[in-house]
Each structure stands twice: as C-alpha cells, then as structure tokens.
Write a protein that holds these residues in place. Structure first.
Motif, short mmCIF file in Angstrom:
data_model
loop_
_atom_site.label_atom_id
_atom_site.label_comp_id
_atom_site.label_asym_id
_atom_site.label_seq_id
_atom_site.Cartn_x
_atom_site.Cartn_y
_atom_site.Cartn_z
N ARG A 55 -54.48 -0.35 -8.71
CA ARG A 55 -56.28 -0.51 -8.82
C ARG A 55 -56.41 -0.07 -10.09
NH1 ARG A 55 -60.36 -1.68 -9.36
NH2 ARG A 55 -62.30 -0.81 -8.58
N GLY B 42 -64.90 -2.13 -7.05
CA GLY B 42 -64.21 -2.78 -5.92
C GLY B 42 -65.01 -2.52 -4.72
N GLU C 13 -66.35 2.43 -6.05
CA GLU C 13 -65.49 2.05 -4.94
C GLU C 13 -66.05 2.21 -3.73
OE1 GLU C 13 -62.59 1.04 -4.32
OE2 GLU C 13 -61.70 1.00 -6.56
N GLY D 155 -63.39 -6.51 -7.73
CA GLY D 155 -62.19 -6.35 -6.75
C GLY D 155 -62.60 -6.31 -5.23
N ARG D 156 -61.72 -6.99 -4.39
CA ARG D 156 -62.23 -7.07 -2.90
C ARG D 156 -60.93 -6.90 -2.06
NH1 ARG D 156 -66.60 -10.78 -2.86
NH2 ARG D 156 -67.64 -10.53 -4.83
N THR E 292 -56.09 -8.68 -0.43
CA THR E 292 -56.78 -8.20 -1.58
C THR E 292 -56.89 -9.38 -2.57
OG1 THR E 292 -56.82 -6.71 -3.46
CG2 THR E 292 -54.87 -7.48 -2.80
N ASP F 198 -59.53 -10.85 -6.26
CA ASP F 198 -60.55 -10.66 -7.39
C ASP F 198 -61.05 -11.96 -7.78
OD1 ASP F 198 -58.64 -11.79 -9.00
OD2 ASP F 198 -57.65 -10.15 -9.41
#
Length: 451
Positions: free
Chosen positions: A169, A177, A326, A349-350, A389, A391
């Motif tokens: 991260r 994110g 976050e 960020g996902r 995850t 992006d």
C-alpha cells in the motif's frame, strides 16, 4: 539394491507428505527442480501448441532452398532468463517479430496446464519483452510474508499476491483507497495489517469508527485522533480540512519561487519541504463509510452533507498536504446519496473482499477494471481474507493478507505508542488512554519488613 530401494521409497514418501502438508517446503526441496526441467524440456512443443510461434522468415526459407536443406521450423519466443523464486518461476521472454504481449497473456491458462504449474500471469516489461510469473502452489491458502521487504516511508506491505509477489500500500503512488467487504470477509484483518504496518512509521493515524469504536479504539494508543459517532466525525473532518489549509500556507511560504532558484528546489507538496519543517503525514481510516452517509431526519441530512463534502475536499486536495484516505465499508453504492460517486472518483486504489451483491463490485471496479468485477463476486465464503485489488491503470490481482489477531495489532500499536506525533489541530480528538503498565519490577536488596 535393497538399501537404494528403501531410500527411494522414503524420498518419494517425504515428497508426497510435504506436497500435501507443506507445499512451500515441497516447492523449495523438490518442486523447483522438477518444474525447471519440465519447462525447459516442454518449452518448444508447448509454445507451438499454444500458438505462440512464428513461421520462419523469408531469408531463412531462401537459404534453406539454396543449400538444399529441409525447411526450418517455426520459432518460439527466446528465453532471456529463467529464475526460480520461493513460490515459483520467473520466465522472461523475448518476443519474435509479429508477436504481441496480449497473445502471451491470452494463453496464460493454457501455459499453466501445459507446464503443470498452479498459476501463470504475464506482464510486459518493455517493447518486445514479456515476463511470465509462474507459481508452483497455492500461495494464498497459507499466507507467509517474506522476511525482507522494500522499505519506504509511506510504502506498507499488507498482503501477498497470487503470483507470490508482495502487495504494497504505497501512499505516495496511490494516495487514497477504497476497501469493500461483507461481514466475515477479512476486511478487518486487512485493516489491522495496514495499521500495524503504519504504526512503526513516522505518520499520524486518524480513525473514524461509527460502530462505537469496537474496531479501532483498541488500537487507540497509536492514534492521534479518534471518533466513534457521526457528530464527532464531522468535527474531526472539519478540523482536518483546517489542518490541510494550514499545511498549504506553509508550503506556499516555503516554495522559494524565484528566477535565481532551480526548478528542482521549488516545493509543491510536503515531500519537497526540508525535513526540519515538513509536517507529519496523516492517514485517515474510515471504518464504515455508510454510517456517515445514512440519515433519518433533516438535521442528520445536513450533517451528512457536511461530512461527505469534507471527505471529498480531503480526497481532492489532501495529497499534497500529506493527508491520505482509507475508506472502508460493507456496502458502497450510489444509493448512499449525492457526493458518493464524486468521492469514489478520487479513490484510486480499490480493494474488494467478498461482497454480497454485484453492485458493490461494480462500484469498486466497474470504472477501472471491468474484468475484476467477475473475480470479486466469485470469491468463496470459506476463504476469508481473499480480495481483488486494482487501481486506475486497469490492472488487478488477487491478494490475501496474513491473519493478524486484534491482540497482535494492539501489541504492535502499544509498542509504538511513543511515535504518536503532536498535532495541535487534532488535540481535542486525542483518545484518552491510561498509561501502559511498566514491564519492569523494582528490585530491592533489603528484605521486606515483618511485623
């Protein structure tokens, strides 16, 4: 002969037991050698069967005709390097003229079966060079993080990828994110790993936990500010906005814009400032964003609009001021009201654990990686911690964070409680905690007095 047979049987039995009980040990002892030989022996035939060969060039055909030799065979991509790793093999290929990296990516599943590996992923390093990362076993079934990781001030190792690489991260690269996950999906464990990794860094932690603080308040010794209800969360977020504005005033005063100063010395964010005046970066963790967006009365609706506005402002402007978001939640959709999709657009960020509906997966990946939506809704219920995850670049991967209990996370936060920075703007929201009991027992050479 009998002794050799007994030794062979013992070795085979040990290999079978290791492959069943300890696949990582099996890979390091037997699997890596067998897989390397299998790839080298089958390489030409596998590439031909997967359609990853090109016909011989015209000059080679002409040379074969002139020398009265058989026509040359089709050529596969050239192997530049084959490197074993603790979880698999890394194969670097030089593509032939006319080949494309997409062809290799489309054939990844066929290569996995042909080489007898657990998984194969590909990525293009540069023009004409593709890297295949092959895993020899399911690295996500029992996550074991490597001892050595890349250290950086705002780069935290939080999980393991399905290709054996570490998932970081990195707040300098991906400032904000979004983390989604249903109940018992492993979202809280992922958050604990993130807090535990940040606890040892020079960073201020700010938490908003509207579940009466059951998730974040046990970690309070390492937090600079905490809120456990929407009213306090609104005051905290507006204090963060004021802190952000003060940081921008500091950056502007230290920009040193002049015709005599080189461009490299002009400050545009906190990381361009000298160390002695640089403000400490702030990471804001919102445990359940839906609790901040729901309302039942007019007064709650006004509070909700102010909260979402503050979050959007922090997401749009906070990066240069060293404020990173976050956002976590079980559900994230447009029905949470106006401003939610605007907030989502700023969350680069996902990460999606198992979700209960396709809409949440679409909100996470629909605008950046549509292929990841299907992967997110297919996560089984018996594997908590598995997540997808991605992006804004469009790439995505399956990850799993190592299991960290709340007790372990609390111990790490207590260990680094002295790292909590002094932020006057957030002093009113500093959690009140009792001092840690001393681990040392005073020793005395004199015996206690007796009556």
């Amino acid at each position: 002969m009998t002794a050799f047979t007994v030794a062979l049987v013992l070795v085979v039995a040990a290999a079978v037991i290791l492959r069943w009980r300890r696949p990582a040990w099996y890979w390091l002892t037997f699997g890596v050698t067998l897989a390397t030989l299998r790839v080298l022996v089958r390489y030409a035939s596998v590439m031909d069967a997967c359609g990853l060969t090109v016909p011989p060039s015209r000059w080679r055909l002409a040379l074969a005709r002139m020398t009265n030799r058989p026509a040359p065979e089709s050529r596969a991509p050239r192997i530049l390097r084959l490197r074993p790793t603790r979880t698999g093999l890394v194969l670097r290929l030089k593509l032939r003229p006319g080949q494309d990296a997409f062809d290799v990516s489309a054939a990844s599943d066929r290569l996995r079966h042909s080489f007898g590996m657990y998984g194969v992923t590909s990525r293009e390093l540069r023009s004409g060079v593709v890297e295949l990362r092959m895993t020899g076993y399911d690295v996500l079934r029992r996550v074991q993080m490597p001892v050595k990781t890349d250290s950086a001030p705002m780069r935290i190792p939080v999980a393991l990828r399905e290709d054996g690489a570490i998932h970081y991260r990195d707040y300098r690269t991906v400032p904000h994110g979004l983390t989604l996950g249903a109940t018992e999906s492993g979202k809280s464990v992922y958050q604990r790993n993130l807090v535990a990794g940040l606890a040892a860094r020079n960073v201020a932690l700010v938490g908003i936990d509207c579940k009466q603080g059951v998730e974040l308040f046990p970690l309070a010794r390492r937090f600079s500010a905490l809120a456990d209800n929407p009213d306090t969360a609104l005051e905290l977020l507006e204090a963060l906005v004021s802190h952000m504005e003060d940081v921008y005033q500091l950056i502007r005063a230290q920009q040193r814009i002049s015709v005599n100063v080189p461009d490299a010395e002009i400050a545009a964010d906190i990381w361009d400032l000298p160390d002695n005046i640089r403000p400490v970066p702030v990471v804001v963790l919102v445990d359940e964003v839906a609790e901040l967006a729901l309302f039942a009365t007019k007064d709650e609706e006004k509070r909700r609009d102010r909260i979402i506005t503050a979050l959007v402002r922090l997401a749009q402007l906070g990066r240069a001021a060293g404020i990173y978001l976050e956002i976590c939640g079980q559900r994230f959709g447009s029905e949470l009201g106006k401003g939610i999709t605007m907030l989502r657009a700023q969350l680069t960020g996902r990460t999606a654990h198992r979700v209960n509906d396709e809409t949440s997966a679409n909100m996470a990946f629909g605008d950046i990686a549509p292929d990841a939506v299907l992967a997110a809704i297919q996560i089984p219920t018996d594997t908590p911690g598995i997540a997808v995850t991605g992006d804004a670049s469009g790439g995505w991967a399956r990850i799993r964070a190592p299991h960290t209990t709340l007790r372990e996370a609390v111990n790490i936060c207590n260990k680094h409680a002295d790292r909590v920075p002094d932020l006057p703007a957030l002093a009113a929201f500093r959690p009140a905690v009792a001092p840690l009991p001393s681990a040392r027992v005073p020793l005395s050479k004199t015996a206690p007095a007796t009556a």
